[in-house]
Motif scaffolding. Structure first.
Motif, mmCIF file in Angstrom:
data_model
loop_
_atom_site.group_PDB
_atom_site.id
_atom_site.type_symbol
_atom_site.label_atom_id
_atom_site.label_comp_id
_atom_site.label_asym_id
_atom_site.label_seq_id
_atom_site.Cartn_x
_atom_site.Cartn_y
_atom_site.Cartn_z
ATOM 1 N N MET A 82 -70.591 -54.604 9.664
ATOM 2 C CA MET A 82 -69.271 -54.751 10.271
ATOM 3 C C MET A 82 -68.985 -56.216 10.588
ATOM 4 N N PHE A 83 -67.725 -56.600 10.392
ATOM 5 C CA PHE A 83 -67.297 -57.963 10.694
ATOM 6 C C PHE A 83 -66.597 -58.013 12.047
ATOM 7 N N GLY A 84 -66.812 -59.108 12.762
ATOM 8 C CA GLY A 84 -66.118 -59.319 14.017
ATOM 9 C C GLY A 84 -66.157 -60.774 14.426
ATOM 10 N N TRP A 98 -74.406 -66.944 19.386
ATOM 11 C CA TRP A 98 -73.363 -66.657 18.407
ATOM 12 C C TRP A 98 -73.351 -67.682 17.286
ATOM 13 N N ASP A 99 -73.392 -68.959 17.663
ATOM 14 C CA ASP A 99 -73.279 -70.010 16.652
ATOM 15 C C ASP A 99 -74.574 -70.223 15.886
ATOM 16 N N TYR A 100 -75.699 -69.912 16.512
ATOM 17 C CA TYR A 100 -76.969 -70.131 15.840
ATOM 18 C C TYR A 100 -77.149 -69.188 14.656
ATOM 19 N N PHE A 101 -76.685 -67.954 14.793
ATOM 20 C CA PHE A 101 -76.846 -66.968 13.724
ATOM 21 C C PHE A 101 -75.523 -66.238 13.540
ATOM 22 N N PRO A 102 -74.563 -66.852 12.809
ATOM 23 C CA PRO A 102 -73.235 -66.247 12.642
ATOM 24 C C PRO A 102 -73.210 -65.170 11.564
ATOM 25 N N HIS A 103 -72.086 -64.483 11.497
ATOM 26 C CA HIS A 103 -71.892 -63.420 10.496
ATOM 27 C C HIS A 103 -72.068 -63.954 9.080
ATOM 28 N N ASP A 104 -71.608 -65.150 8.816
ATOM 29 C CA ASP A 104 -71.678 -65.705 7.470
ATOM 30 C C ASP A 104 -73.110 -65.841 6.973
ATOM 31 N N GLN A 105 -74.071 -65.969 7.892
ATOM 32 C CA GLN A 105 -75.468 -66.107 7.486
ATOM 33 C C GLN A 105 -76.195 -64.768 7.415
ATOM 34 N N ALA A 106 -75.591 -63.718 7.964
ATOM 35 C CA ALA A 106 -76.304 -62.446 8.096
ATOM 36 C C ALA A 106 -76.693 -61.855 6.749
ATOM 37 N N ARG A 107 -75.861 -62.016 5.737
ATOM 38 C CA ARG A 107 -76.182 -61.423 4.431
ATOM 39 C C ARG A 107 -77.323 -62.170 3.736
ATOM 40 N N SER A 108 -77.600 -63.418 4.166
ATOM 41 C CA SER A 108 -78.558 -64.255 3.454
ATOM 42 C C SER A 108 -79.825 -64.554 4.242
#
Length: 907
Positions: free
Chosen positions: A100-102, A52-62
């Motif tokens: 989707m965000f979660g 979870w912390d290695y690849f969070p939602h905030d990094q997914a778009r980039s």
């Protein structure tokens, strides 16, 4: 069961047959795109395994993914090389809405949880027609508020949901409906309609996005595909996709759309402070649209990702639509578009035809006796199952090498990297997943349960799913079936044999004959898995099995998959019962195959003996402590301590109901065809009855000549049912609870050397972090286990008939036979989703927006599990995978009682 076979001759059935024969590749494109790839084990390259912390939602778009892709209401080809999905921007959000965000496990007070609202409304099995609806707020999406509030709440408090933020107040949101229709297998139409539910006109950017999965950045000689702007058609904005394997494709949109190009490659500058090789990175389209960064998209109109930006001005209470068409250049289109008008009248004609064909298809699948509300719920359940098919790629050999792990090095230090013993596994398949966001990876027993309802719409896909995890690419060389991505070496209940039987029977109903070659292949592979269970999960050789948590997460007093208090070992009532059922299912398969090959009759005898030893092990003669508690009238686990002390764990849970479910009936023709079966039983009894007196009391044939294999006799069955059907115990208004309600005021307690462990009845969310905390087996209703119970009651009725009647509910004075009890439970489960007499759906609980708003009320979330006292949905909100088993229950509810008995007892 003797019923007239329906005529499977709709256009969708024709497409299914064409796909089955390999004549037309109708399934080459489908909803095989996940809704979350970030935070998965596949993308985790951390040292400690914190995905979870290695690849969070905030990094997914980039950040470019290594093993898969995600998107909103998306589709892709069957190997996920080219993807098409929806992106949106409301003019207020800080980022483009591309996924989707979660919340992650550590961010949510009850574990990971998606914070969006979307619904799968329709799909045919070849995906010739699909429909999905997403609710997008017009105000700024409250990412930070959702995170901060949930982090601050304890496990005793409710989750803070998107509706709780007030973001949908005054109906200021868009209902965005995405539909797909296939004019041919390589000619796909996309229609996006945005409905403005608010009181004022609003602007919406609708950006259907086409991109290539990044397969070229990870080494090896992989050619890089390209997307470029294409000219030549009046009023059309077009992009050409070129791929070494897929060939040439063209995406066409209305000429008013602005095409925005970038690369599907990581923005290293944003994430890691390292210069980018190209200025046009993965998040370039979002930077251009949201922040006006003109230099973020390629002015040369080329790249590996392109979005068609449509800016819609939608009046209050009105709607606006956009059209796109993705077509293979020079492909084998059938029903080709009108020349020069790919988005015109032909587009409308194809959509009209596919919608009508979908209706014809489901008119055959859904019983006509269902009232319209139930039919709608059943159709959405099946649609969710079909939308839940995802491409899953995970090459463990490569993944481990990239982690610096050599599984063949005997001197290698212990590694924290997951799944090292599974280095043989090479996955690259379309798989029915539990959930496209919460669980975008396969789980063994989930997948088996999926196959039942999937066989109602696509028996060939269901067959492929039964066989998948038994193939050499997945099955461990020692015979273990991989459990789930976070730990393939964990143990799920052995229900694949049931799935094989169910699918086999379904195909026989459809085609007049079951696929015996399929059944034989499955049987051979299951033999390896059965042997693994016998050799690995019966450590003392006493036929008492220790499967660990067995998918039931926190149901026990302590984590049953971890070292136990005082160094004890656990003799599991459910693990042992599952193995008894496994014996019965394997025996059923063997007897079916023996109709044409006598070799299987000899193999069947082995399972009769296995079952006999297991049934004795449940209550061996002269044992100090057994799994049955005669004072309670219930089964339980036994903790055996190193000093020999044996302690019954007197918890009233599904663990103790499972032995009742190990019941299978064999018709007289089976006994007549295989007299050796009876001879084997008689020899066994003669040999061991002097030391095992209970063998003398085995049930004989019933008046119709049927025989039963069962772990419980009639006396114990009645005692168990008295507890199970008590509304103050297990029988809830919407199904059988996972734990008895008696533990609300009287918890189950285990004390050992000053350490106290307790289990209370928790009808909703878990109050512990055990197994991540996002699921709870301490009181709620879970559909798959209810289906196992319904199946058992159907089998038991076939043996006992109307002679065995019980009170249902206990204490009510209403006497029912066991088939009627099965129907009662099935009805309670199904009514979780349907309108009650006041027009409210129990699944919505107290969420008034869903209960009273006509734009929400008929959109059904198929949750992971359900409140034990009121049926409200809890846990993963889109786990249509196994909650989709409600489709089978609707099938029972829409059929005659005789048909219920046969179907409920099919395996």
């Amino acid at each position: 069961m003797t019923t007239s076979r329906p005529k499977f001759n709709t256009p969708e059935h024709v497409r299914l047959e064409q796909a089955r024969a390999g004549a037309v590749r109708w399934k080459a494109w489908g909803p095989y795109l996940s809704e979350r790839q970030w935070g998965t084990v596949r993308e985790d390259y951390s040292d400690g395994g914190d995905a979870w912390d290695y690849f969070p939602h905030d990094q997914a778009r980039s950040r470019a993914y290594r093993w898969g892709e995600d998107g909103i209401a998306g589709i892709c080809d069957e190997r996920q090389r080219l993807c098409l999905s929806l992106a949106l921007w409301n003019g207020a959000d800080p980022i483009l809405k591309e996924r989707m965000f979660g919340l992650t496990n550590s961010e949510g007070n009850h574990g990971e949880d998606v914070k969006e609202y979307w619904f799968y409304l329709d799909s045919t099995p070849t995906h010739s027609y699909m429909k999905c609806q997403y609710k997008y707020p017009q105000r700024e999406f409250p990412y930070d508020e959702l995170l901060a509030t949930n982090r601050s709440r304890s496990k005793q408090e409710m989750e803070y949901e998107l509706l709780d933020t007030g973001i949908f107040d005054d109906d200021r949101y868009f209902d965005v409906v995405v539909e797909y229709a296939k004019a041919g297998p390589d000619d796909i139409l996309m229609l996006v309609t945005a409905y403005n539910r608010g009181p004022d006109a609003a602007t919406l950017h609708v950006l259907p996005t086409l991109w290539f999965r990044n397969t070229w950045s990870w080494g090896g000689d992989v050619p890089k595909p390209t997307l470029t702007a294409a000219d030549g058609e009046s009023g059309i904005a077009a992009a050409r996709a070129s791929h070494a394997e897929l060939g040439e494709w063209v995406l066409r949109a209305d000429g008013s759309a602005q095409l925005l190009f970038c690369e599907n490659e990581t923005n290293n500058q944003r994430l890691f402070g390292v210069p980018n090789a190209s200025p046009y990175v993965k998040d370039g389209i979002g930077e251009f649209v949201v922040h006006g960064a003109a230099g973020a998209v390629n002015p040369e109109q080329t790249g590996t990702k392109v979005a068609a930006d449509h800016v819609l001005e939608v009046p209050a209470g009105d709607s606006a639509s956009i059209r796109l068409r993705l077509t293979a250049s020079g492909g084998s289109q059938t029903d080709a578009p009108g020349k020069g008008k790919p988005l015109g009248a032909d587009f409308d004609r194809v959509f009209k035809a596919r919608r009508k064909e979908a209706d014809k298809f489901y008119a055959i699948v859904i019983p006509p006796t269902l009232r319209p509300d139930g039919a709608m719920v059943m159709r959405q359940a099946l649609a969710g199952l079909l939308w839940g098919k995802q491409y899953y790629e995970y090459n463990l050999h490569t993944w481990l090498r990239e982690h610096g792990v050599n599984p063949w090095d005997p001197n290698a230090p212990a590694s924290s990297v997951r799944n090292v013993p599974w280095h043989h596994m090479v996955a690259g398949d379309v798989i029915s997943m539990p959930d496209k966001w919460e669980y975008p990876w396969f789980a063994a027993w989930d997948l088996a349960f999926h196959c039942g309802p999937l066989s109602l719409v696509d028996v060939d896909f269901a067959k492929s799913q039964v066989e998948l995890l038994l193939s050499t690419r997945y099955l461990h060389p020692d015979g273990q079936i991989p459990a789930y991505e976070w730990n393939f070496g964990d143990v799920n209940p052995p229900v694949t044999a049931w799935a094989a039987l169910y699918v086999y029977e379904r195909e026989a109903e459809i085609r007049g004959e079951g696929d015996r070659e399929f059944l034989a292949r499955v049987f051979t592979r299951l033999l390896r898995n059965f042997t693994w269970w016998v050799n690995r999960k019966d450590p003392d050789g006493r036929n008492l099995f220790q499967g660990g948590f067995l998918g039931l997460d926190n149901i026990g007093i302590f984590d049953r998959s971890s070292p136990l208090p005082g160094g004890g070992t656990l003799e599991q009532a459910d693990g042992t019962a599952w193995m008894a059922l496994y014996c019965q299912w394997m025996l059923q398969i063997a007897t079916e195959l023996a109709r044409h090959d006598p070799v299987y009759a000899d193999m069947a005898l082995e399972f009769i003996t296995h079952f006999a030893w297991i049934s004795i092990a449940m209550e061996p003669p002269d044992a100090d402590t057994v799994l049955w508690n005669d004072d309670d009238g219930f089964y339980c686990d036994v903790m055996r301590m190193p000093d020999g002390t044996a302690i019954q764990l007197r918890e009233f849970s599904l663990v103790g109901l499972l032995p009742m479910c190990a019941a299978t009936v064999f018709d007289p023709d089976v006994i007549a065809r295989f007299p050796k079966f009876t001879e084997r039983v008689e020899r066994f009894v003669a040999e061991f009855s002097d030391s095992v007196p209970s063998l003398a009391h085995r049930p004989g044939p019933n008046p119709e000549g049927r025989r039963i294999m069962s772990l419980v006799d009639e006396v114990r069955l009645r005692r168990i049912l008295e507890i199970m059907l008590d509304e103050d115990e297990f029988l809830g208004p919407h199904g059988i609870r996972a734990i008895s309600r008696r533990h609300l005021d009287h918890p189950c307690v285990f004390d050992w050397e000053g350490q106290r462990n307790e289990v209370h009845y928790l009808p909703a969310e878990s109050d512990t972090g055990m197994f991540g905390g996002n699921s709870n087996w301490r009181g709620p209703v879970w559909f798959p286990m209810n289906l196992v119970i319904v199946r058992a009651l159907g089998q038991l009725h076939r043996y006992y008939g109307d002679e065995l009647r019980v009170e249902c509910p206990t204490g009510s004075g209403r006497q029912m036979n066991l088939l009627e009890v099965a129907t009662e439970i099935a009805t309670r489960l199904a009514t979780t989703f349907t309108d009650d007499e006041t027009g409210r759906r129990p699944v919505f609980g107290g969420i008034e927006k869903f209960q009273t708003d006509p734009h929400w009320h008929d959109l059904i979330p198929f949750h992971e599990y359900f409140h034990g006292d009121n049926g409200a949905g809890i846990g993963a909100s889109h786990q249509t995978g196994w909650t989709g088993t409600v489709a089978l229950l609707f099938l029972l509810g829409g059929s005659l009682h005789s048909e219920v008995g046969a179907t409920a007892g099919v395996a």
